[in-house]
Design a protein around this motif. Sequence first.
Motif, PDB file in Angstrom:
ATOM      1  N   ILE A  16      -8.411  38.203  37.264  1.00  0.00           N
ATOM      2  CA  ILE A  16      -6.996  37.870  37.455  1.00  0.00           C
ATOM      3  C   ILE A  16      -6.780  36.371  37.269  1.00  0.00           C
ATOM      4  O   ILE A  16      -5.795  35.952  36.648  1.00  0.00           O
ATOM      5  CB  ILE A  16      -6.501  38.354  38.835  1.00  0.00           C
ATOM      6  N   MET A  17      -7.692  35.543  37.773  1.00  0.00           N
ATOM      7  CA  MET A  17      -7.562  34.097  37.569  1.00  0.00           C
ATOM      8  C   MET A  17      -7.726  33.736  36.096  1.00  0.00           C
ATOM      9  O   MET A  17      -7.045  32.839  35.589  1.00  0.00           O
ATOM     10  CB  MET A  17      -8.552  33.341  38.441  1.00  0.00           C
ATOM     11  N   GLY A  18      -8.611  34.440  35.395  1.00  0.00           N
ATOM     12  CA  GLY A  18      -8.754  34.214  33.960  1.00  0.00           C
ATOM     13  C   GLY A  18      -7.486  34.585  33.208  1.00  0.00           C
ATOM     14  O   GLY A  18      -7.074  33.885  32.278  1.00  0.00           O
ATOM     15  N   LEU A  19      -6.856  35.682  33.599  1.00  0.00           N
ATOM     16  CA  LEU A  19      -5.590  36.079  33.013  1.00  0.00           C
ATOM     17  C   LEU A  19      -4.524  35.018  33.271  1.00  0.00           C
ATOM     18  O   LEU A  19      -3.707  34.706  32.401  1.00  0.00           O
ATOM     19  CB  LEU A  19      -5.151  37.426  33.578  1.00  0.00           C
ATOM     20  N   SER A  20      -4.557  34.439  34.447  1.00  0.00           N
ATOM     21  CA  SER A  20      -3.617  33.380  34.785  1.00  0.00           C
ATOM     22  C   SER A  20      -3.803  32.161  33.886  1.00  0.00           C
ATOM     23  O   SER A  20      -2.829  31.585  33.406  1.00  0.00           O
ATOM     24  CB  SER A  20      -3.803  32.985  36.245  1.00  0.00           C
ATOM     25  N   VAL A  21      -5.049  31.788  33.635  1.00  0.00           N
ATOM     26  CA  VAL A  21      -5.327  30.647  32.755  1.00  0.00           C
ATOM     27  C   VAL A  21      -4.840  30.938  31.338  1.00  0.00           C
ATOM     28  O   VAL A  21      -4.212  30.085  30.697  1.00  0.00           O
ATOM     29  CB  VAL A  21      -6.837  30.321  32.766  1.00  0.00           C
ATOM     30  N   PHE A  22      -5.120  32.134  30.837  1.00  0.00           N
ATOM     31  CA  PHE A  22      -4.658  32.503  29.503  1.00  0.00           C
ATOM     32  C   PHE A  22      -3.137  32.480  29.429  1.00  0.00           C
ATOM     33  O   PHE A  22      -2.548  31.973  28.463  1.00  0.00           O
ATOM     34  CB  PHE A  22      -5.181  33.891  29.128  1.00  0.00           C
ATOM     35  N   LEU A  23      -2.474  33.008  30.444  1.00  0.00           N
ATOM     36  CA  LEU A  23      -1.022  33.088  30.449  1.00  0.00           C
ATOM     37  C   LEU A  23      -0.385  31.706  30.497  1.00  0.00           C
ATOM     38  O   LEU A  23       0.575  31.438  29.769  1.00  0.00           O
ATOM     39  CB  LEU A  23      -0.557  33.941  31.627  1.00  0.00           C
ATOM     40  N   THR A  25      -1.750  28.896  29.493  1.00  0.00           N
ATOM     41  CA  THR A  25      -2.034  28.235  28.219  1.00  0.00           C
ATOM     42  C   THR A  25      -1.097  28.740  27.134  1.00  0.00           C
ATOM     43  O   THR A  25      -0.555  27.946  26.353  1.00  0.00           O
ATOM     44  CB  THR A  25      -3.496  28.474  27.808  1.00  0.00           C
ATOM     45  N   PHE A  26      -0.877  30.040  27.081  1.00  0.00           N
ATOM     46  CA  PHE A  26       0.047  30.614  26.113  1.00  0.00           C
ATOM     47  C   PHE A  26       1.462  30.111  26.351  1.00  0.00           C
ATOM     48  O   PHE A  26       2.174  29.745  25.408  1.00  0.00           O
ATOM     49  CB  PHE A  26       0.005  32.142  26.186  1.00  0.00           C
ATOM     50  N   ALA A  27       1.890  30.093  27.605  1.00  0.00           N
ATOM     51  CA  ALA A  27       3.252  29.676  27.927  1.00  0.00           C
ATOM     52  C   ALA A  27       3.481  28.222  27.536  1.00  0.00           C
ATOM     53  O   ALA A  27       4.537  27.881  27.000  1.00  0.00           O
ATOM     54  CB  ALA A  27       3.519  29.871  29.416  1.00  0.00           C
ATOM     55  N   ARG A  28       2.502  27.369  27.789  1.00  0.00           N
ATOM     56  CA  ARG A  28       2.692  25.949  27.500  1.00  0.00           C
ATOM     57  C   ARG A  28       2.606  25.627  26.019  1.00  0.00           C
ATOM     58  O   ARG A  28       3.207  24.663  25.564  1.00  0.00           O
ATOM     59  CB  ARG A  28       1.658  25.121  28.259  1.00  0.00           C
ATOM     60  N   LEU A  39       7.043  32.690  32.418  1.00  0.00           N
ATOM     61  CA  LEU A  39       5.607  32.930  32.251  1.00  0.00           C
ATOM     62  C   LEU A  39       4.778  32.019  33.149  1.00  0.00           C
ATOM     63  O   LEU A  39       3.742  32.434  33.674  1.00  0.00           O
ATOM     64  CB  LEU A  39       5.214  32.744  30.789  1.00  0.00           C
ATOM     65  N   SER A  40       5.236  30.795  33.357  1.00  0.00           N
ATOM     66  CA  SER A  40       4.510  29.880  34.242  1.00  0.00           C
ATOM     67  C   SER A  40       4.543  30.363  35.691  1.00  0.00           C
ATOM     68  O   SER A  40       3.538  30.291  36.393  1.00  0.00           O
ATOM     69  CB  SER A  40       5.104  28.472  34.152  1.00  0.00           C
ATOM     70  N   VAL A  41       5.679  30.884  36.112  1.00  0.00           N
ATOM     71  CA  VAL A  41       5.788  31.415  37.483  1.00  0.00           C
ATOM     72  C   VAL A  41       4.906  32.652  37.638  1.00  0.00           C
ATOM     73  O   VAL A  41       4.205  32.799  38.655  1.00  0.00           O
ATOM     74  CB  VAL A  41       7.261  31.721  37.830  1.00  0.00           C
ATOM     75  N   ILE A  42       4.901  33.517  36.644  1.00  0.00           N
ATOM     76  CA  ILE A  42       4.047  34.710  36.698  1.00  0.00           C
ATOM     77  C   ILE A  42       2.579  34.306  36.746  1.00  0.00           C
ATOM     78  O   ILE A  42       1.791  34.868  37.516  1.00  0.00           O
ATOM     79  CB  ILE A  42       4.333  35.635  35.500  1.00  0.00           C
ATOM     80  N   ALA A  43       2.201  33.300  35.950  1.00  0.00           N
ATOM     81  CA  ALA A  43       0.821  32.819  35.967  1.00  0.00           C
ATOM     82  C   ALA A  43       0.463  32.242  37.325  1.00  0.00           C
ATOM     83  O   ALA A  43      -0.646  32.448  37.827  1.00  0.00           O
ATOM     84  CB  ALA A  43       0.617  31.772  34.878  1.00  0.00           C
TER      85      ALA A  43
END
Length: 59
Positions: A16-23, A25-28, A39-43
Motif C-alpha cells: 500500500i505504501m508502494g502504491l502511494s509512492v507510485f500515485l 509520483t504520477f500525480a506530480r 490524487l495527492s490526497v488519495i496517495a
Amino acid sequence: MDPMTKMWLSLIAVLIMGLSVFLITFARSKTRGLLRAVLSVIAFVFLLIGILGGAASIM
C-alpha cells in the motif's frame, strides 16, 4: 496475532505504501489542477493506511 498474520499484514502495508509512492509520483509529474490535488490526497490517505498497517504488524 500469530507470526504468519503479522507477515501478511506487513507485506500488505508495504504494498500500500508502494502504491502511494507510485500515485504521488504520477500525480506530480503527469497531472495538473484539481486532479493533481485529488490524487495527492488519495496517495496521502494510502500512506496513512500503510503506516497504520505497519504499526499494527509490529504490535
